[in-house]
Design a protein around this motif. Sequence first.
Motif, PDB file in Angstrom:
ATOM      1  N   ASP A   1     -16.791 -49.150 -43.722  1.00 40.96           N
ATOM      2  CA  ASP A   1     -17.110 -47.746 -43.974  1.00 40.96           C
ATOM      3  C   ASP A   1     -17.314 -47.478 -45.464  1.00 40.96           C
ATOM      4  N   ALA A   2     -16.430 -47.989 -46.272  1.00 40.93           N
ATOM      5  CA  ALA A   2     -16.562 -47.775 -47.720  1.00 40.93           C
ATOM      6  C   ALA A   2     -17.839 -48.425 -48.260  1.00 40.93           C
ATOM      7  N   LEU A   3     -18.120 -49.621 -47.734  1.00 46.24           N
ATOM      8  CA  LEU A   3     -19.322 -50.325 -48.176  1.00 46.24           C
ATOM      9  C   LEU A   3     -20.572 -49.539 -47.794  1.00 46.24           C
ATOM     10  N   LEU A   4     -20.587 -49.079 -46.547  1.00 40.72           N
ATOM     11  CA  LEU A   4     -21.749 -48.302 -46.117  1.00 40.72           C
ATOM     12  C   LEU A   4     -21.866 -47.006 -46.901  1.00 40.72           C
ATOM     13  N   ALA A   5     -20.744 -46.383 -47.178  1.00 38.44           N
ATOM     14  CA  ALA A   5     -20.777 -45.129 -47.936  1.00 38.44           C
ATOM     15  C   ALA A   5     -21.363 -45.350 -49.330  1.00 38.44           C
ATOM     16  N   ALA A   6     -20.952 -46.412 -49.969  1.00 40.83           N
ATOM     17  CA  ALA A   6     -21.461 -46.698 -51.323  1.00 40.83           C
ATOM     18  C   ALA A   6     -22.939 -47.025 -51.297  1.00 40.83           C
ATOM     19  N   LEU A   7     -23.309 -47.876 -50.337  1.00 40.64           N
ATOM     20  CA  LEU A   7     -24.729 -48.217 -50.245  1.00 40.64           C
ATOM     21  C   LEU A   7     -25.566 -47.005 -49.869  1.00 40.64           C
ATOM     22  N   HIS A   8     -25.002 -46.180 -49.009  1.00 38.49           N
ATOM     23  CA  HIS A   8     -25.727 -44.976 -48.608  1.00 38.49           C
ATOM     24  C   HIS A   8     -25.947 -44.050 -49.792  1.00 38.49           C
ATOM     25  N   SER A   9     -24.961 -43.974 -50.639  1.00 38.37           N
ATOM     26  CA  SER A   9     -25.128 -43.124 -51.826  1.00 38.37           C
ATOM     27  C   SER A   9     -26.222 -43.653 -52.734  1.00 38.37           C
ATOM     28  N   GLN A  10     -26.376 -44.973 -52.771  1.00 33.29           N
ATOM     29  CA  GLN A  10     -27.444 -45.548 -53.579  1.00 33.29           C
ATOM     30  C   GLN A  10     -28.810 -45.268 -52.972  1.00 33.29           C
ATOM     31  N   VAL A  11     -28.883 -45.431 -51.655  1.00 26.02           N
ATOM     32  CA  VAL A  11     -30.151 -45.159 -50.990  1.00 26.02           C
ATOM     33  C   VAL A  11     -30.489 -43.688 -51.097  1.00 26.02           C
ATOM     34  N   GLY A  12     -29.486 -42.843 -50.933  1.00 29.14           N
ATOM     35  CA  GLY A  12     -29.726 -41.405 -51.012  1.00 29.14           C
ATOM     36  C   GLY A  12     -30.143 -40.958 -52.385  1.00 29.14           C
ATOM     37  N   GLY A  13     -29.838 -41.743 -53.391  1.00 26.02           N
ATOM     38  CA  GLY A  13     -30.230 -41.368 -54.746  1.00 26.02           C
ATOM     39  C   GLY A  13     -31.694 -41.571 -55.017  1.00 26.02           C
ATOM     40  N   GLY A  14     -32.346 -42.373 -54.177  1.00 25.65           N
ATOM     41  CA  GLY A  14     -33.776 -42.609 -54.392  1.00 25.65           C
ATOM     42  C   GLY A  14     -34.586 -41.469 -53.829  1.00 25.65           C
ATOM     43  N   HIS A  15     -35.447 -40.904 -54.627  1.00 24.47           N
ATOM     44  CA  HIS A  15     -36.250 -39.773 -54.166  1.00 24.47           C
ATOM     45  C   HIS A  15     -37.341 -40.221 -53.228  1.00 24.47           C
ATOM     46  N   GLN A  16     -37.765 -41.446 -53.372  1.00 26.44           N
ATOM     47  CA  GLN A  16     -38.796 -41.965 -52.495  1.00 26.44           C
ATOM     48  C   GLN A  16     -38.418 -43.372 -52.100  1.00 26.44           C
ATOM     49  N   TRP A  17     -38.760 -43.717 -50.871  1.00 25.95           N
ATOM     50  CA  TRP A  17     -38.420 -45.049 -50.369  1.00 25.95           C
ATOM     51  C   TRP A  17     -39.055 -46.134 -51.233  1.00 25.95           C
ATOM     52  N   ALA A  18     -40.281 -45.874 -51.656  1.00 24.15           N
ATOM     53  CA  ALA A  18     -40.964 -46.894 -52.454  1.00 24.15           C
ATOM     54  C   ALA A  18     -40.312 -47.065 -53.811  1.00 24.15           C
ATOM     55  N   GLY A  19     -39.621 -46.048 -54.302  1.00 27.94           N
ATOM     56  CA  GLY A  19     -39.026 -46.156 -55.619  1.00 27.94           C
ATOM     57  C   GLY A  19     -37.595 -46.641 -55.596  1.00 27.94           C
ATOM     58  N   MET A  20     -37.072 -47.095 -54.454  1.00 27.43           N
ATOM     59  CA  MET A  20     -35.677 -47.512 -54.349  1.00 27.43           C
ATOM     60  C   MET A  20     -35.425 -48.781 -55.161  1.00 27.43           C
ATOM     61  N   ASN A  21     -34.233 -48.860 -55.716  1.00 27.20           N
ATOM     62  CA  ASN A  21     -33.822 -50.062 -56.432  1.00 27.20           C
ATOM     63  C   ASN A  21     -33.997 -51.297 -55.538  1.00 27.20           C
ATOM     64  N   LYS A  22     -34.663 -52.326 -56.080  1.00 28.07           N
ATOM     65  CA  LYS A  22     -34.999 -53.488 -55.245  1.00 28.07           C
ATOM     66  C   LYS A  22     -33.755 -54.186 -54.718  1.00 28.07           C
ATOM     67  N   MET A  23     -32.740 -54.324 -55.562  1.00 26.04           N
ATOM     68  CA  MET A  23     -31.541 -55.028 -55.104  1.00 26.04           C
ATOM     69  C   MET A  23     -30.777 -54.186 -54.069  1.00 26.04           C
TER      70      MET A  23
END
Length: 1623
Positions: free
Chosen positions: A307-329
């Motif tokens: 849960d914590a891992l998903l929450a952290a990763l989700h926060s990273q994904v949610g920070g991207g304004h566009q899917w194409a601009g998401m951090n590659k890693m």
Amino acid sequence: MTESSIKKLASTLLDAITDKDPVVQEQVCSALCSLGEVRPVETLRTCEEYLRQHDKLAHPYRAAVLRAMERVLSSRASELDKDTASTIILLASSEMTKTKDLVWDWQQAASGVLVAVGRQFISKVMEELLRKLHPGTLPHCAVLHTLASLSVANAFGVVPFLPSVLSSLLPVLGMAKQDTVRVAFCSALQRFSEGALEYLANLDRAPDPTVRKDAFATDIFSAYDVLFHQWLQSREAKLRLAVVEALGPMSHLLPSERLEEQLPKLLPGILALYKKHSETFYLSKSLGQILEAAVSVGSRTLETQLDALLAALHSQVGGGHQWAGMNKMTWSLICTCCPVACSLPDRLLAFLLPRLDTSNERTRVGTLQVVRHVINSAAAQMEDKKPFILSSMRLPLLDTNSKVKRAVVQVISAMAHHGYLEQPGGEVMIEYIVQQCALPPEQEPEKPGPSSKDPKADSVRAISVRTLYLVSTTVDRMSHVLWPYLLQFLTPVRFTGALTPLCRSLVHLAQKRQEAGADAFLIQYDAHASLPSPYAVTARLLVVSSSPYLGDGRGVAALRLLSVLHPNIHPLLGQHWETTVPLLLGYLDEHTEETLPQEEWEEKLLMFLRDTLAIVSDNAWICQLSLELCRQLPCYDETPQEKNFLYKCIGTTLGAASSKEVVRKHLQELLETARYQEEAEREGLACCFGICAISHLEDTLAQLEDFVRSEVFRKSIGILNIFKDRSENEVEKVKSALILCYGHVAARAPQELVLAKVESDILRNICQHFNTKVGIADPALKLCLVQSVCMVSRAICSSTQAGSFHFTRKAELVAQMMEFIRAEPPDSLRTPIRKKAMLTCTYLVSVEPALDEQARADVIRGCLHSVMALLPEPEEEDGGCQKSLYLETLHALEGLLTSLLQRNMTPQGLQIMIEHLSPWIKSPRGHERARALGLSALLLRHFLEQLRVSVSTWVPGPDAAACGTHDPECELPSCRTARSCRLSGFSRDYRDDVAERLLSLKDGLVHPDPTILFHTCHSIGQIIAKRLPPDQLISLLLTMFEALGDPEKNCSRAATVMINCLLQERGGVLQEKVPEIVSVLRSKLQEAQGEHVLPAAQHSMYLLATQHCAAVVSTLLGSPLPLDSHTSMLWRALAVEPRLAAQVLGLLLEKMSRDVPFKESRAFLLGRTPDRVATLLPLSATCALFEVLSTPAAGPAVLELYPQLFVALLLRVSCTVGVQLPRNLQAQERRGASPALAARNLEPCSSAVDTLRAVLLRSGSEDVAQRMDLEGGWELLRTSAGHEEGATRLARAMAEHAGPRLPLVLKTLACTHSSAYENQRVTTTAFLAELLNSNVANDLMLLDSLLESLVARQKDTCASVRRLVLRGLANLASGCPDKVRAHGPQLLTAMIGGLDDGDSPHSPVALEAMLGLARLVHLVEAWDLRSGLLHVAIRIRPFFDSEKMEFRTASIRLFGHLNQVCHGDCEDVFLDQVVGGLAPLLLHLQDPQAAVASACRFALRMCGPNLACEDLSAAFQKHLQEGRALHFGEFLNTTCKHLMHHFPDLLGRLLTTCLFYFKSSWEDVRAAAPLFTGFLVLHAEPRQQPQVDLDQLISALQILLKDPAPEVRTRAAEALGRLVKLA
């Protein structure tokens, strides 16, 4: 080469290591590397010794030496002996740790040396590094860096030492307090771990295969404890990232139980850093390594951390304004963790879906993107979760944020591909997509990102449109979901914006259904109650097609869908629609939104509807369609144009209905529900009634009357009715609509029926509804009345029975229209009322009975007053609509007047029209006069076109009233004189021919025709000239001259006629009066204003000159300079007759040559600044010549005197170059010429050049003048610097375009070689020299005379003349090459003599001689050339290095030509010159002047065959072609290779030449010399070493290392590096 030589070379280079230029410094290092490649040990020892001896050398230079050593060691470390390796290790270790401060470039260079040595001597290096690790003391950062680098560079060698290293480092970890030291430790531990992992992964190749992870586990865990629990808490971001980077590979070496134990702390600790760092790449990379390690050991703790891992990763994904601009890693981590998470789908969805309910945009967008990814990548696991996922999309569907909408559309697209939309609730998703397709573009609130190329392509609507079409066309499983479900979105107004994509998708779906079979295509409306009926679909698609380009071209899409749906609309329509719809589509393809004629397009659609109704021919179907059309009226309240068309469709449909009850019912509903406040709706309603009246005239009129009788028109306030809430103004709007309806009914009704209804039904009701008092206040009602009456009148006129129809209301209606016209403001045009009213009157006047005269006059006056007084037509800023209204109003007036004239097509009728227009023709306002004249012309044209008579008829013109009468007070002086002559001196009964002629001339004096008037004056003038006594002649002439300035033009014209008559008849007795006459004539010309005076004055001057030419020329030459325009015109008058022109030209040539061309001032005579001043008489004659020659009629005279004119003016040009104007004229030039002065340059040389050009133009040599214009020859002739070239270009043009005239010109020029003026000798020599450049000299047999003339000038005291003589002799090579052999000895003698002309090292004569020899050597006899070949080669050799580019170029090119002539068969003595010139030519390829470099290319190509070396010759031919880019280094390398292979004995000679060019003044040549040296040495053999004085060469290069030019220093260092080849 001995070791001392290597050491000397290396020391020389090392001394240059301190160069400030980084490029030079890099080249020095490269040279050291070159030495090290051949002799690594000696070079490295020298470097080591240099660093030891120069202890004070700055660290940047020490680092440069160390980097050079590292490069040598990287490839030659295996050649080191142990002692040398130990020495270098000690040096590098010392350099690396000499200072405790961090000096990164120096310490890194030393570290690099240790790493390079460590690849071969790892034990010695590690031993030295371990000695630097003192117990209890922090190691140097550079030592840690070296250990880390060694771990990667030589893992197999370092890993066995790791336990020892770790045992030394771990105890002092806690002592590291500085962040830089801690970062170094982290980097070292990271590299140690990576090296250990590489070692363990390749045990089969490891030196000790027994090594296991356990050997490092304890130490690594100890380090981990410090890094994670202490250093990771640092505030320094760089240190935290270094710790995280190290923990990733370290986690693989931790014991399994320790890793399992640490995961609950480690993972949260890493995840917490995401909030502290904006750049998360290294965090994600390390987290991925930790997760891999955890998975590899089968960690159970990972599940608890999910849960914590998903929450952290989700926060990273949610920070991207566009899917194409998401951090590659981050994206990589999602893809890595999803398989783990998908093994627990319930956990995954329980985590994700609740986050869709959040109102945070970033969270919702990120969650939607993850859901989309899960739907696509885990379809099998999510199969039974589809309803759950669909229900969770409820709140996102309500979100109005554009980013959320885009994400939702993408999720729905993924759902469509995986069967989600087939589930219950899938329709909501489809409706959502359609809603987004209906968004208008202007409601897209979000601005596009900076990286978006097309902002519209990323909008919600654009994405939705693409998604709908792709789902419809590419997802087969969606076909049964979308068909016929999408049809229900066609009719609702809120989906109007989505019509185009809906229609396109439905067309595709329908076609797929048709392919599947008729049963699958036919719609079962009973089973789909929510679908619109066929009538509703037909009505909707037809109406929206009226605006075909709205909504991305919805007209085409709608028509295509309508055509495809024909089986579901009516079975009989298929064949007709399949034929008609493509025609409609083709019509749209031919137009654009701007070019489409809207009315024509609507008419085509209505015709399509009429044909459809005729084919169906089913009253029930037609009535149902009309009902649906009426129901859809409220849908178009916001689109007036489409609603207007809908009304037309209703009228067309009702017209096709056979049920009168249905027709009247619908008409009643339309009248009751219409929105009368809207002008477009009133027009549409009227059109509907008019179209309906075509088939139902009686019912339409009856329904209108029934509606009129309703209570709406009763003024009782207390009565309740359907319009009870409407104001008085609204009632007037209803009246306007009804009036308009009657007008359209009259216009559309059948012609055979309309006349019977006009007065009894239509006009009666129209007039009943119109209230004059209200009408004046309500423009809309007034306009509707005018339009209706206009349509009624037009209907009457177009009827076949119009001739017998008596319109009793005609006068009343005309009066009403005129009242409207007079009520309009006369000075402005605001409404179309006056236009419509005049159109109405146009139709009314054509109807019987005719208007009476007073009414006709009132109509004409009123309409003219209403239109003529309008302000001029509006400009662009007023808008196109206003201008269009103005033009239409004017056309309406033209039509009305034409119609009135047509009723009285007689001269009297036309006269009446002109009388009405007469006041406007005389108006002081220009626009009113223009309109009146235009109308007059129109009426005249119409009258003439319509007039059919067989006898002449008087027709008054439009200017009959405007033309003034002859003023009897404006009597001409000549006329008075003529009358006096007629009335005096003779008796009344005397009959005289002259007197009788006066009687016949009397009428001509008052004739309006100017031609007849002046013919009369001329005749009178002839009579006066014959009768006038001699003593009165000059007095009369002077009186006539005074009359030239008379403000009355007729008077001044008559005076000019009289003057010319007197001069023609009596001019012979006026010789003494010529100066006075010319003076008075010039002064009066300046006063006279009329354009006619100047031509007459010119004729007067011509007449005077034919009788007194010399006197006129002398008088005009006394005119002041610069000539004013009137004097210029008088000079030109002297050239109108060839014989007179020849006399004038001869006199002017005599005047021009009579005086010296200039006078030298005292300052010039004393040897100071030259000051030559032009004499006045030749200058005046030159200006006069130009004016005479400017007259076309002077052509024959110019041809007669062509040689004299050409030579005289050419000599005049040459002797006025640089000559100044007299001071008084200079002052006038500075003040600026008066506007009356001729626009010509008075500067002496320029005036002579212009006159010479005029001679050529007037003599038919236009080609010569044009050639000079194109080449700029005239401008060159004017300047001292370019005069010689100008004369050359003139001769060239003459030879090419005027050859036959040259013999006489040369004969005239023959005497000029002894001219006292040096400039004249130079000019004529240049002219003669260029003639030899053309074959014309031989063709005209002028060769011998030209050669004789040039040779005679060979000893001239002027160097320019001698130089031009040589040029002329050399021109024989191009003009008459076949004559060169015959004159070869003479030509060569002259050229070789020219080489020795003068004592100056830069003699222009010598330069010309070299240029000439280059042209002649190929044409003379070989024997004649051979005797002087060596002398020429020796004489030109010093010019190779001349400071002047021209001398270098000429001498080098001549050297090439000499080689070319030899053809490989040259004597040894000349071959020695070729070899001696080789090095200079190669080096001058880098000459800063492109011309010199090009000459060297040519010369080297020519030298190749004479060197008897095919390889070298081939290289020259390959690399040195003109126009080909030359890579000098590559070419020089190839050349030196062949030279040293074929001519090994030349090494010393070539190097000696190079040493000479080390001191060249040109930087590029100076840089080329050491480059040449280096390549020669590179390709030399050891046996050639005796030819080289190495010490001298090193010393010279050592000097070059101090050259101010960086390029030279770079090349010198490069050459030093190559000298090692001789070892």
